[in-house]
Design a protein around this motif. Structure first.
Motif, mmCIF file in Angstrom:
data_model
loop_
_atom_site.group_PDB
_atom_site.id
_atom_site.type_symbol
_atom_site.label_atom_id
_atom_site.label_comp_id
_atom_site.label_asym_id
_atom_site.label_seq_id
_atom_site.Cartn_x
_atom_site.Cartn_y
_atom_site.Cartn_z
ATOM 1 N N ALA A 102 -6.532 8.019 -0.608
ATOM 2 C CA ALA A 102 -7.550 8.946 -0.054
ATOM 3 C C ALA A 102 -7.677 8.696 1.595
ATOM 4 O O ALA A 102 -7.768 9.359 2.150
ATOM 5 N N ALA A 103 -8.143 7.385 1.753
ATOM 6 C CA ALA A 103 -8.551 7.080 3.130
ATOM 7 C C ALA A 103 -6.974 7.023 3.786
ATOM 8 O O ALA A 103 -7.283 7.354 5.129
ATOM 9 N N LEU A 104 -6.029 6.546 3.317
ATOM 10 C CA LEU A 104 -4.763 6.481 4.308
ATOM 11 C C LEU A 104 -4.145 7.966 4.248
ATOM 12 O O LEU A 104 -3.558 7.945 5.551
ATOM 13 N N ALA A 105 -4.236 8.815 3.528
ATOM 14 C CA ALA A 105 -3.633 9.841 3.575
ATOM 15 C C ALA A 105 -3.808 10.780 4.944
ATOM 16 O O ALA A 105 -2.825 11.206 5.613
ATOM 17 N N PRO A 106 -5.143 10.779 5.423
ATOM 18 C CA PRO A 106 -5.060 11.741 6.897
ATOM 19 C C PRO A 106 -4.756 10.687 7.940
ATOM 20 O O PRO A 106 -4.536 11.511 8.988
ATOM 21 N N LEU A 107 -4.349 9.566 7.759
ATOM 22 C CA LEU A 107 -3.900 8.774 8.888
ATOM 23 C C LEU A 107 -2.452 8.622 8.961
ATOM 24 O O LEU A 107 -1.884 7.860 9.954
ATOM 25 N N ARG A 142 4.060 1.684 14.669
ATOM 26 C CA ARG A 142 3.345 2.664 13.723
ATOM 27 C C ARG A 142 3.976 2.864 12.428
ATOM 28 O O ARG A 142 3.375 3.570 11.351
ATOM 29 N N ALA A 143 5.401 2.148 12.222
ATOM 30 C CA ALA A 143 5.987 2.348 10.835
ATOM 31 C C ALA A 143 5.534 1.126 10.233
ATOM 32 O O ALA A 143 5.654 0.018 10.598
ATOM 33 N N PHE A 144 4.906 1.181 8.964
ATOM 34 C CA PHE A 144 4.436 0.379 8.023
ATOM 35 C C PHE A 144 5.251 0.297 6.816
ATOM 36 O O PHE A 144 5.944 1.520 6.317
ATOM 37 N N TRP A 145 5.793 -0.862 6.491
ATOM 38 C CA TRP A 145 6.631 -1.045 5.194
ATOM 39 C C TRP A 145 5.964 -2.229 4.404
ATOM 40 O O TRP A 145 5.417 -3.143 4.715
ATOM 41 N N THR A 176 4.394 6.108 7.976
ATOM 42 C CA THR A 176 4.087 6.012 9.691
ATOM 43 C C THR A 176 2.798 6.499 9.920
ATOM 44 O O THR A 176 2.248 7.542 9.566
ATOM 45 N N ALA A 177 1.954 5.494 10.633
ATOM 46 C CA ALA A 177 0.395 5.879 11.061
ATOM 47 C C ALA A 177 0.737 7.071 12.110
ATOM 48 O O ALA A 177 1.569 7.190 13.076
#
Length: 97
Positions: free
Chosen positions: A77-82, A49-52, A10-11
């Motif tokens: 690494a780029a995704l983790a904080p988002l 905001r929920a991605f599958w 989830t973003a």
């Protein structure tokens, strides 16, 4: 045997466009992998905001090659904080024969 899974996360509020951009770029690379058979990205209709991600690889070796790809680490690494979760939640699937 094919390796099939769902990855979901989830973003964070306000990060959905950046997550979508990262996923579009990443999907183009994954789809070029020799052993990748599907890499389909979705958002939940009632919760955008929920991605599958539905992923299918030719076999375990193809999945391992995917995990070892040089662009996977930077993407994660780029995704983790988002995202709200600490990492993508993976659900491995077996075919019903």
């Amino acid at each position: 045997m094919k390796k099939t899974l769902f990855a979901e996360f989830t973003a964070r509020d306000g990060a959905e466009e950046e997550v979508a951009r990262l996923l579009r770029d990443y999907a183009l690379k994954v789809r070029e992998e020799e052993g990748n058979l599907a890499f389909d990205v979705y958002t939940k209709a009632t919760r955008p905001r929920a991605f599958w991600i539905f992923e299918v690889y030719r076999d375990d070796d193809a999945f391992k090659a995917h995990l070892d790809a040089p662009y996977g680490g930077p993407f994660n690494a780029a995704l983790a904080p988002l995202i709200e979760e600490s990492a993508s939640v993976l659900t491995f699937l077996d075919p019903l024969d």
